[in-house]
Design a protein around this motif. Structure first.
Motif, PDB file in Angstrom:
ATOM      1  N   ARG A  38       0.862  -1.254   0.003  1.00  0.00           N
ATOM      2  CA  ARG A  38       0.032  -0.090   0.106  1.00  0.00           C
ATOM      3  C   ARG A  38       0.960   1.232   0.194  1.00  0.00           C
ATOM      4  NH1 ARG A  38      -1.120  -3.553   3.563  1.00  0.00           N
ATOM      5  NH2 ARG A  38      -0.142  -2.133   5.231  1.00  0.00           N
ATOM      6  N   LEU A  39       0.580   2.124  -0.968  1.00  0.00           N
ATOM      7  CA  LEU A  39       1.359   3.281  -0.918  1.00  0.00           C
ATOM      8  C   LEU A  39       0.927   4.217   0.262  1.00  0.00           C
ATOM      9  CD1 LEU A  39       0.983   4.341  -4.569  1.00  0.00           C
ATOM     10  CD2 LEU A  39       2.779   3.307  -3.500  1.00  0.00           C
ATOM     11  N   THR A  40       2.011   4.752   0.702  1.00  0.00           N
ATOM     12  CA  THR A  40       1.562   5.827   2.250  1.00  0.00           C
ATOM     13  C   THR A  40       1.880   7.147   1.779  1.00  0.00           C
ATOM     14  OG1 THR A  40       3.900   4.979   3.083  1.00  0.00           O
ATOM     15  CG2 THR A  40       2.109   3.621   3.587  1.00  0.00           C
ATOM     16  N   GLY A  41       2.596   7.524   0.895  1.00  0.00           N
ATOM     17  CA  GLY A  41       2.596   8.862   0.780  1.00  0.00           C
ATOM     18  C   GLY A  41       3.637   9.291  -0.382  1.00  0.00           C
ATOM     19  N   GLY A  42       4.162  10.548  -0.614  1.00  0.00           N
ATOM     20  CA  GLY A  42       5.121  10.650  -1.566  1.00  0.00           C
ATOM     21  C   GLY A  42       4.591  10.650  -2.721  1.00  0.00           C
ATOM     22  N   SER A 430      -3.827   0.527 -10.170  1.00  0.00           N
ATOM     23  CA  SER A 430      -3.049  -0.518  -9.448  1.00  0.00           C
ATOM     24  C   SER A 430      -1.515  -0.570  -9.545  1.00  0.00           C
ATOM     25  CB  SER A 430      -3.663  -1.795 -10.114  1.00  0.00           C
ATOM     26  OG  SER A 430      -3.190  -1.453 -11.649  1.00  0.00           O
ATOM     27  N   VAL A 431      -1.071   0.658  -9.677  1.00  0.00           N
ATOM     28  CA  VAL A 431       0.520   0.827  -9.938  1.00  0.00           C
ATOM     29  C   VAL A 431       1.236   0.276  -8.727  1.00  0.00           C
ATOM     30  CG1 VAL A 431       0.967   3.243  -8.801  1.00  0.00           C
ATOM     31  CG2 VAL A 431       2.011   2.521 -10.889  1.00  0.00           C
ATOM     32  N   GLU A 432       0.880   0.393  -7.623  1.00  0.00           N
ATOM     33  CA  GLU A 432       1.597  -0.247  -6.384  1.00  0.00           C
ATOM     34  C   GLU A 432       2.041  -1.874  -6.573  1.00  0.00           C
ATOM     35  OE1 GLU A 432      -2.592  -1.213  -5.105  1.00  0.00           O
ATOM     36  OE2 GLU A 432      -1.525   0.537  -6.174  1.00  0.00           O
ATOM     37  N   GLN A 433       1.241  -2.324  -7.424  1.00  0.00           N
ATOM     38  CA  GLN A 433       1.166  -3.875  -7.394  1.00  0.00           C
ATOM     39  C   GLN A 433       2.703  -4.247  -8.419  1.00  0.00           C
ATOM     40  OE1 GLN A 433      -2.610  -5.990  -7.510  1.00  0.00           O
ATOM     41  NE2 GLN A 433      -3.572  -4.132  -7.183  1.00  0.00           N
ATOM     42  N   TYR A 434       3.066  -3.138  -8.945  1.00  0.00           N
ATOM     43  CA  TYR A 434       4.372  -3.498  -9.654  1.00  0.00           C
ATOM     44  C   TYR A 434       5.637  -3.125  -8.593  1.00  0.00           C
ATOM     45  CZ  TYR A 434       1.975  -2.720 -14.089  1.00  0.00           C
ATOM     46  OH  TYR A 434       1.231  -3.216 -15.231  1.00  0.00           O
ATOM     47  N   PHE A 435       5.461  -2.908  -7.441  1.00  0.00           N
ATOM     48  CA  PHE A 435       6.170  -2.511  -6.562  1.00  0.00           C
ATOM     49  C   PHE A 435       7.169  -3.496  -5.854  1.00  0.00           C
ATOM     50  CE2 PHE A 435       6.055   2.337  -5.896  1.00  0.00           C
ATOM     51  CZ  PHE A 435       5.511   2.503  -7.073  1.00  0.00           C
ATOM     52  N   ALA A 436       6.579  -4.735  -5.562  1.00  0.00           N
ATOM     53  CA  ALA A 436       7.221  -5.628  -4.650  1.00  0.00           C
ATOM     54  C   ALA A 436       6.663  -6.975  -4.811  1.00  0.00           C
ATOM     55  CB  ALA A 436       6.824  -5.317  -3.201  1.00  0.00           C
ATOM     56  N   THR A 437       7.460  -8.203  -4.479  1.00  0.00           N
ATOM     57  CA  THR A 437       6.997  -9.367  -4.835  1.00  0.00           C
ATOM     58  C   THR A 437       7.466 -10.426  -3.335  1.00  0.00           C
ATOM     59  OG1 THR A 437       9.148  -9.988  -6.074  1.00  0.00           O
ATOM     60  CG2 THR A 437       6.990  -9.612  -7.360  1.00  0.00           C
ATOM     61  N   ARG A 438       7.088 -11.698  -3.651  1.00  0.00           N
ATOM     62  CA  ARG A 438       7.790 -12.280  -2.524  1.00  0.00           C
ATOM     63  C   ARG A 438       8.085 -13.815  -3.100  1.00  0.00           C
ATOM     64  NH1 ARG A 438       5.081 -16.922  -1.655  1.00  0.00           N
ATOM     65  NH2 ARG A 438       2.749 -17.018  -1.930  1.00  0.00           N
ATOM     66  N   TYR A 448      10.746   2.003  -6.202  1.00  0.00           N
ATOM     67  CA  TYR A 448      11.021   2.855  -4.786  1.00  0.00           C
ATOM     68  C   TYR A 448      10.146   3.765  -4.600  1.00  0.00           C
ATOM     69  CZ  TYR A 448      14.960  -0.475  -4.595  1.00  0.00           C
ATOM     70  OH  TYR A 448      15.690  -1.353  -4.654  1.00  0.00           O
ATOM     71  N   GLY A 449       9.545   4.256  -3.139  1.00  0.00           N
ATOM     72  CA  GLY A 449       8.877   5.130  -3.089  1.00  0.00           C
ATOM     73  C   GLY A 449       8.778   5.194  -1.665  1.00  0.00           C
ATOM     74  N   SER A 450       7.260   5.497  -1.178  1.00  0.00           N
ATOM     75  CA  SER A 450       6.847   5.126   0.267  1.00  0.00           C
ATOM     76  C   SER A 450       5.793   4.361   0.189  1.00  0.00           C
ATOM     77  CB  SER A 450       6.575   6.585   0.869  1.00  0.00           C
ATOM     78  OG  SER A 450       7.536   7.456   1.036  1.00  0.00           O
ATOM     79  N   TYR A 451       5.765   3.079   0.959  1.00  0.00           N
ATOM     80  CA  TYR A 451       4.559   2.086   0.780  1.00  0.00           C
ATOM     81  C   TYR A 451       5.003   1.163   2.043  1.00  0.00           C
ATOM     82  CZ  TYR A 451       8.010  -0.746  -2.178  1.00  0.00           C
ATOM     83  OH  TYR A 451       9.131  -1.310  -2.590  1.00  0.00           O
ATOM     84  N   ASP A 452       3.975   0.366   2.435  1.00  0.00           N
ATOM     85  CA  ASP A 452       4.018  -0.556   3.483  1.00  0.00           C
ATOM     86  C   ASP A 452       3.877  -1.858   2.512  1.00  0.00           C
ATOM     87  OD1 ASP A 452       4.284   0.928   5.618  1.00  0.00           O
ATOM     88  OD2 ASP A 452       2.288   1.162   6.064  1.00  0.00           O
ATOM     89  N   VAL A 453       4.495  -2.874   3.405  1.00  0.00           N
ATOM     90  CA  VAL A 453       4.341  -4.207   2.651  1.00  0.00           C
ATOM     91  C   VAL A 453       4.088  -5.109   4.050  1.00  0.00           C
ATOM     92  CG1 VAL A 453       5.648  -6.110   1.917  1.00  0.00           C
ATOM     93  CG2 VAL A 453       6.091  -4.097   0.764  1.00  0.00           C
ATOM     94  N   ASP A 454       3.042  -5.846   3.724  1.00  0.00           N
ATOM     95  CA  ASP A 454       2.566  -6.934   4.662  1.00  0.00           C
ATOM     96  C   ASP A 454       1.939  -7.954   4.213  1.00  0.00           C
ATOM     97  OD1 ASP A 454       2.387  -5.289   7.835  1.00  0.00           O
ATOM     98  OD2 ASP A 454       1.636  -4.019   6.121  1.00  0.00           O
ATOM     99  N   VAL A 455       2.976  -9.048   4.499  1.00  0.00           N
ATOM    100  CA  VAL A 455       2.672 -10.450   3.691  1.00  0.00           C
ATOM    101  C   VAL A 455       3.153 -11.494   4.651  1.00  0.00           C
ATOM    102  CG1 VAL A 455       4.818 -10.255   2.267  1.00  0.00           C
ATOM    103  CG2 VAL A 455       2.896 -11.492   1.467  1.00  0.00           C
TER     104      VAL A 455
END
Length: 653
Positions: A38-42, A430-438, A448-455
Motif C-alpha cells: 500500500r502506498l503511504t505517501g510521497g 493498481s500501480v503499487e502492484q508493480y512494486f514488490a514481490t515475494r 521505490y517510493g513510500s509504501y508498506d508491505v505486509d505479507v
C-alpha cells in the motif's frame, strides 16, 4: 516453462481473492496485491490520489457527455425492438474505454472503500450488463440490422479487442470482490467466445491483439483452463495469414510470422506488446518453453534496438508502429502512451517469470518517463503520443471538444480515439502492484517510493516493513522492519542500471554493516522490529550518449537525473526556441532539486536561399546555465517547444 526453479504462487483451492492484475499459477516471483502493498505517501501516492480524485471521474464524465456510455443504454433498450435504429456514438471500439474505466474503478475500490465510487461503479456495471445478448455476445457496434454483422470485420472491427478489455475488468471485479454481476457477464461472454472461436469454432484472430492476455488472466482468476486454452489458440493462430491484406502489410497485425518464430517486436506497437504479454501468460500457464523463449528473445531485441531513451516504443506515426532497428527519430517519436503501458505489462510478466532485475529497470524507466508524461498536472488532459522533440509551440486545445489523437502539441482532455486516458486510469489505480514481490525466502523490492508491505511467506513467517523515500528525486531508500521475523529471511533490493556508486547499509542494534551493491543486493537475517536497511542511490545528473547507429541523434546527448530523463523547454530560454542550442559537455551538468542545469550556447546563421553547400559562419551567443526539467513534466507551463537530445557544440563531444 523453464525458469529458475518455478514454485507455486498458491496452493490448489487456495486462490487469493484480492489478487492483482497478474497472478500466475507458477512463477519465480509471486506478485503482491493491494492488501499486501500500500502506498503511504510521497510521489506515487500523490499520482494515485490524483487518479482517484480526478482522472477516473474525468474519463467517466467525458464518456457520459459524448454518448459512449449511452451506447449501452440504447443497446439494452433496443433488445425489445431490435429493428429500431439508434445512433451509435464514437468509433467502433469505444466500448473498450468504458471497460478500462470499470477496471480502474475496481482496482481503486479494492484499495479503499468509497461509497460514491461504488455506487457509480455498480450503476455502470448495470448499464453494461443490460446490453449483453442472450447468447453472451456483447458489443454495441455490431450485430443489429442496421449495423455490420458480428465478426464481419476482424481486421478493423476490434470486437475481440473490446471484449478483451471487458474480461480484464471482470478479472479486477473478481479479484477485488467489487462486481459479482460483472463477473457473470464475463462468464457468459467467455462461454460465447469458446463456442465461436474454440476448438470446434472458426479459425480466426482479431486485428488488434488484447483478447489473448485477457483470456489467460480470466482463466487464472476463474480457475477455468478453457479460457487459457482459447488464449493459446489465438496466439498460435497469429502469423498464419488469417487476416486480409492491408496497405501496412501483415506485419502491422503481427500476422506475418508465428509468435514462436519472430525475433523482434514489429508492426503496430500496442498490438505487438499486448500480444507478447498474452503469449507469455500462455507460456507460463502451459509450461511452454519454446513460446516463453520467443517472447524473451523479442523483448531483448526490441529493448536493444527499437526503444527510446524514455522507454517509449513506436517510431512511426502513419501506422503507430515500430521502425527498423535504430530508427528512433526524436521529433517523429510516436511512443504512444498505451504502448508504454503495454510494455510495462510485458516487462512485469517477464519479471515474475524470471526474477531478472532488468525487467524492473525498464518498468521504472517507462512508468516515470512515458506513462506519467501523459496526464497533465491537474489530471484533466493527456498526451496520446510522446514526442522527444517538439519543434513548434502549437495551440492550446479546446477543453470542451474532442481532439485528434496525435495532433495536439499540448495535452488534450479527450480524443476521438481515447484509449490512453482510460489506460492511464487503470494503470495508476493498481500501480503499487508493480512494486514488490515475494518468494519462499523473503521479499523483493523492485520500485521505490513510500509504501508498506505486509505479507506472510508460505511457511507462515510474517513480513511487515515500511519503505520511505523521496524517490525519484531523492535516491535514499529506508526500509524499516515493523515486526520481528522468527527465522532468517531475505530482503532483495533492486539496484537500477543507471546508478553508479550505490551502497546498502544495515542499521541494527547489533551493529552496522555496509556493502556496495550491484544489480541487486540481498540482506539475509532474522530481522528485529526497528531494524533499518538503507539503500543509497546517487541521483546526480549525468550525460547519456546514444548508440552511434541511431542516426537521428548522432552528435547529441541527453541528460538523466536518477531514473528521470530530462528535457529542455523553450520557456526556460531567452530566445524562446530550442532549435539553435548547443550544449557544452566539457561542463558537467549540475543537479538541481528536480532536474539539472547545463551550459548552453545559441548558434545561428543568416538565412540563405538554399540550405546546402559550404559551411556558413555562425553567430554564437553564450546562454550560461539553463534548467532542464523532467521530461514527464514538460508542456505544463503553456505552449512551448522542447527537446530531449541536445546537439553537442563543435569540439565538445
Amino acid at each position: 516453462m523453464t525458469t529458475t526453479s518455478p514454485r507455486p504462487t498458491t496452493l490448489a483451492g487456495d486462490r487469493r481473492r484480492f489478487a492483482g492484475p497478474v497472478d500466475p499459477r507458477t512463477s519465480t516471483l509471486t506478485p503482491l496485491d493491494a492488501t499486501q502493498v500500500r502506498l503511504t505517501g510521497g510521489f506515487w501516492a500523490e499520482k494515485q490520489q490524483l487518479n482517484s480524485d480526478v482522472v477516473l471521474r474525468h474519463c467517466e464524465d467525458w464518456m457520459e457527455r459524448i454518448g459512449w456510455i449511452r451506447n449501452f443504454d440504447l443497446a439494452a433498450a433496443g433488445r425489445d425492438q431490435p429493428d429500431e435504429e439508434w445512433p451509435h456514438s464514437g468509433i467502433e471500439f469505444v466500448d473498450s474505454e468504458v471497460y478500462k474505466l470499470l477496471e480502474g474503478m475496481a482496482w481503486e475500490l479494492g484499495r479503499q472503500h468509497d461509497p460514491d465510487l461504488q455506487r457509480r461503479y455498480d450503476d455502470l456495471v448495470e448499464r453494461v450488463s443490460g446490453a449483453q445478448d442472450d447468447d453472451g455476445y456483447l458489443h454495441t457496434s455490431f450485430g443489429r440490422p442496421w449495423q455490420r454483422a458480428r465478426w464481419s470485420d476482424l481486421e478493423w472491427g476490434h470486437e475481440l479487442y473490446s471484449m478483451g478489455h471487458l474480461l480484464q475488468a471482470v478479472v479486477a471485479a473478481e479479484r477485488t470482490g467489487t462486481g459479482p454481476r460483472l463477473v457473470e457477464v464475463g462468464r457468459r461472454l467467455a462461454e460465447h467466445l469458446w463456442r465461436e472461436f474454440g476448438p470446434e469454432g472458426r479459425v480466426a484472430i482479431c486485428g488488434h491483439p488484447e483478447i489473448e492476455v485477457a483470456l489467460a488472466e480470466l482463466g487464472r482468476a476463474l480457475d477455468e483452463p478453457r479460457w487459457v486454452e482459447l488464449a493459446r489458440l489465438f496466439v498460435d493462430r497469429r502469423g498464419r495469414g488469417l487476416l486480409a491484406e492491408i496497405e501496412y502489410g501483415a506485419e502491422y497485425f503481427q500476422d506475418d510470422r508465428p509468435v514462436r518464430e519472430a525475433d523482434v517486436l514489429r508492426g503496430h506497437a500496442v498490438r505487438a506488446l499486448y500480444l507478447a504479454a498474452g503469449a507469455l501468460d500462455v507460456a507460463v500457464e502451459t509450461r511452454d518453453d519454446e513460446l516463453a523463449d520467443a517472447v524473451r528473445r523479442q523483448w531483448e531485441a526490441t529493448v536493444a534496438h527499437r526503444t527510446y531513451v524514455t522507454g517509449g516504443m513506436g517510431s512511426h506515426h502513419q501506422d503507430e508502429a515500430f521502425g527498423a532497428d535504430h530508427e528512433l527519430p526524436p521529433d517523429r517519436a510516436y511512443s504512444e502512451t498505451c504502448a508504454g503501458i503495454a510494455s510495462t505489462m510485458l516487462s512485469w510478466r517477464l519479471l515474475l517469470a524470471d526474477g531478472d532485475a532488468r525487467y524492473a529497470d525498464l518498468i521504472e524507466r517507462t512508468l516515470l518517463n512515458v506513462v506519467l508524461a501523459s496526464p497533465r498536472e491537474d489530471g484533466h488532459a493527456f498526451f496520446y503520443t510522446n514526442t522527444l522533440h517538439q519543434r513548434t509551440e502549437g495551440t492550446v486545445p479546446d477543453e470542451l471538444e474532442v481532439n485528434a489523437r496525435a495532433l495536439s502539441s499540448l495535452r488534450a482532455p479527450w480524443f476521438e480515439v481515447s484509449c490512453c486516458p482510460t489506460n492511464v486510469a487503470r494503470t495508476l489505480a493498481s500501480v503499487e502492484q508493480y512494486f514488490a514481490t515475494r518468494t519462499d525466502d523473503g521479499v523483493q523490492l523492485h520500485q521505490y517510493g513510500s509504501y508498506d508491505v505486509d505479507v506472510e511467506l508460505p511457511d507462515g513467517t510474517p513480513v511487515a516493513l515500511s519503505v520511505a523515500s523521496g524517490y525519484p528525486f531523492d535516491g535514499r531508500v529506508e526500509v524499516t522492519w515493523r515486526e520481528a521475523t522468527d527465522r532468517e529471511v531475505e530482503l532483495t533490493l533492486r539496484v537500477p542500471s543507471w546508478t553508479e556508486g550505490a551502497a546498502v547499509t544495515l542499521i541494527a542494534p547489533d551493529g552496522e554493516v555496509s556493502r556496495h551493491a550491484t544489480s541487486t543486493v540481498v540482506v539475509r537475517r532474522a530481522f528485529a522490529a526497528g531494524d533499518v536497511v538503507v539503500l543509497d542511490l546517487p541521483t546526480r545528473a549525468s550525460w547519456v550518449h546514444p548508440d552511434p547507429r541511431i542516426d537521428a541523434v548522432r552528435g547529441q546527448v541527453a541528460v538523466q537525473r536518477g531514473p528521470l530523463v530530462l528535457a529542455l523547454e523553450s520557456v526556460d530560454l531567452p530566445s524562446g526556441s530550442v532549435a539553435d542550442v548547443l550544449v557544452d559537455t566539457r561542463v558537467a551538468p549540475v543537479t538541481t532539486p528536480t532536474g539539472a542545469r547545463v551550459a548552453l550556447t545559441r548558434s545561428w546563421t543568416r538565412p540563405t536561399p538554399w540550405p546546402y553547400g559550404q559551411p556558413v559562419a555562425a553567430t554564437v551567443e553564450q546562454l550560461g546555465r539553463v534548467d532542464l526539467v523532467p521530461y514527464a513534466s514538460w508542456g505544463n507551463r503553456g505552449p512551448s517547444t522542447m527537446r530531449v537530445w541536445l546537439p553537442v557544440g563543435e569540439g565538445r563531444g
